[in-house]
Design an enzyme around this catalytic site. Structure first.
Site, PDB file in Angstrom:
ATOM      1  N   LYS A 235       0.806  -1.287   0.054  1.00  0.00           N
ATOM      2  CA  LYS A 235       0.048   0.175   0.021  1.00  0.00           C
ATOM      3  C   LYS A 235       0.829   1.375  -0.138  1.00  0.00           C
ATOM      4  CE  LYS A 235      -4.090  -1.756  -0.130  1.00  0.00           C
ATOM      5  NZ  LYS A 235      -5.240  -1.492  -1.097  1.00  0.00           N
ATOM      6  N   ASP A 236       2.077   1.191   0.485  1.00  0.00           N
ATOM      7  CA  ASP A 236       2.928   2.324   0.577  1.00  0.00           C
ATOM      8  C   ASP A 236       3.936   2.482  -0.765  1.00  0.00           C
ATOM      9  OD1 ASP A 236       4.835   4.220   1.272  1.00  0.00           O
ATOM     10  OD2 ASP A 236       5.443   3.251   3.075  1.00  0.00           O
ATOM     11  N   ILE A 237       3.583   3.762  -1.467  1.00  0.00           N
ATOM     12  CA  ILE A 237       4.174   3.785  -2.779  1.00  0.00           C
ATOM     13  C   ILE A 237       4.881   4.936  -2.621  1.00  0.00           C
ATOM     14  CG2 ILE A 237       2.330   2.589  -3.968  1.00  0.00           C
ATOM     15  CD1 ILE A 237       1.761   5.701  -5.113  1.00  0.00           C
ATOM     16  N   SER A 238       5.346   5.375  -1.323  1.00  0.00           N
ATOM     17  CA  SER A 238       6.227   6.542  -1.108  1.00  0.00           C
ATOM     18  C   SER A 238       7.584   6.347  -1.765  1.00  0.00           C
ATOM     19  CB  SER A 238       6.309   6.866   0.183  1.00  0.00           C
ATOM     20  OG  SER A 238       6.986   5.848   0.885  1.00  0.00           O
TER      21      SER A 238
END
Length: 449
Positions: free
Chosen positions: A362-365
């Site tokens: 979910k984390d696309i940083s």
């Protein structure tokens, strides 16, 4: 064969037959999941049918290509091989690949790094190939030190396994150092020359794995891979057991020479698919293959006939335009794809597809660590898509790139339709976007090997 084992094997094979022969669907995971539910020790029991043993390939990037090239080369040498070629790299996928047939010479299995702790104690492979370690899916895998800890524990559970690790990667050598202290035999591979490439803007590893001092580099190949040393003398790239020199990389492919353990002089290898990272992947595959008895000639014949069919550097033609599809799921992988794209001296366009499904993270940083600025200087037409297309569009804006948003590869092709047909489109996707893009391209165009 005990009753429980027999039921587990029978159930797994029945599910495999139903999925592949009746429903014509992938049988890469479900048979193993059901069989392990009946007998959790099944993988270890199935490993006894391997006459020569197993080789496991793990690492953040390049597992599937390396694993499949390795398996194909061992088959070319005349051995029977079981392999999870579709990339189902957790315990269920490995078990599914072990179910068919009564016996085989080798199992060659790709393994998710965190799954090694479940796979190694059961499969007890002769070799574990560690390609590289980069930040990837932080919301699932955590930081790299957690991944390193897991691989070290996996090796402790399989003391007869030899670790074949990338000597150019400080993070892989951090694993190797700790594993060797626990009694694991370690062999290394790497590129033994300066390729004179610019350093990546955001390297993955900067500090010594022993004392924490900032590492010094004589040169880097890409990311943190290169000839490194600790200024305090605590940690350095080792003398390599398998060394690549004469490395040549361009858009037509990659070639290099290999010297090392058990080889009679230099072995020249070349492949029609490229990138510096591919030189490392193929070097690792050949090193492991040679340990399994494959000759340089047999390995080269494998490369001559090897055509990616799983979305990795796969080429298509749609309406007269070349389309190149590849996986790019983390900063290092994306940066290497950008390097590959820039090595193509033609005018070109790119379509970046980023999703945030469970298998993507979910984390696309991480997209902020991709060096998109290199594309701005080349004035490449860029289109973005996927669930997080707007996030990618914002990141590209900060890189000085104005990007359209497209809904699928067909729409992206339409948005670059005013460009000359000699201009290729590079389609770079993360995990969950790869197979839909591949399926769309197969419907629209013709695959080129």
């Amino acid at each position: 064969m005990g009753a429980r084992l027999a039921v587990a094997v029978g159930a797994g094979r029945l599910v495999h037959w139903g999925l592949s022969s009746v429903l014509h669907r992938s049988a890469s995971q479900l048979p193993g999941r059901i069989a392990l539910g009946i007998d959790p020790n099944l993988m270890g029991e199935l490993s006894h049918k391997l006459r020569k043993g197993a080789i496991v390939v793990c690492g953040t990037n390049g597992k599937t290509t390396t694993n499949n090239a390795l398996a194909s080369s061992i088959e070319a040498a005349g051995d029977i091989v079981l392999c999870n070629r579709a990339g189902a790299n957790m315990a269920a996928g490995v078990t599914s690949a072990l179910l068919p047939g009564k016996c085989a010479d080798w199992a060659v299995m790709e393994a998710d790094e965190l799954s090694t702790v479940h796979i190694l104690p059961n499969l007890r492979p002769r070799y574990l190939v560690l390609l590289n370690l980069f930040r990837d899916q932080l919301d699932r895998a955590g930081e790299i030190d957690h991944v390193q800890d897991t691989i070290v524990r996996a090796l402790e559970s399989s003391p007869e396994t030899t670790l074949l690790a990338c000597g150019d990667d400080p993070l892989s050598m951090g694993v190797a150092r700790r594993a060797a202290q626990g009694g694991t035999k370690v062999l290394t591979f790497g590129v033994d020359e300066d390729l004179h490439l610019p350093a990546d803007r955001v390297p993955e590893a900067r500090f010594c794995q022993v004392c924490g001092a900032e590492l010094e580099y004589e040169w880097r190949s890409y990311a943190q891979l290169g000839k490194f040393r600790c200024p305090n003398g605590d940690f350095a790239r080792p003398a390599l057991d398998f060394r690549a020199t004469g490395v040549r990389v361009d858009r037509t492919g990659v070639s290099f020479d290999v010297e090392g353990l058990g080889l009679d002089g230099k072995v020249h290898l070349k492949a029609g698919f490229g990138g510096v990272y591919m030189a490392y992947n193929l070097l690792a595959a050949f090193a492991a293959a040679s340990l399994a008895g494959v000759t340089g000639e047999q390995f080269q014949r494998t490369l001559d006939g090897y055509h990616p069919k799983n979305g990795r550097l796969q080429h298509f033609e749609v309406g007269g335009r070349e389309v190149v599809l590849n996986l790019a799921k983390n900063p290092t992988g994306f940066n290497q794809n950008i390097s590959l794209l820039l090595a193509d001296d033609r005018e070109k366009a790119a379509y970046f597809v980023i999703n945030d499904d469970f298998n993507d993270g979910k984390d696309i940083s991480w997209i902020w660590d991709v060096d998109f600025e290199r594309l701005a200087a080349e004035h490449i037409r860029v289109v973005c898509g996927g669930h997080r297309a707007n996030d990618v569009q914002v990141r590209l804006k900060y890189a000085g790139i104005k990007a359209d948003i497209a809904d699928g590869v067909g729409d992206a092709l339409g948005r670059v339709g005013d460009m000359d047909l000699a201009c290729p489109l590079y389609v770079l996707t993360n995990y969950s976007a790869l197979w839909p893009a591949k399926a769309e391209l197969e419907r629209m165009g013709e695959r080129h090997d």
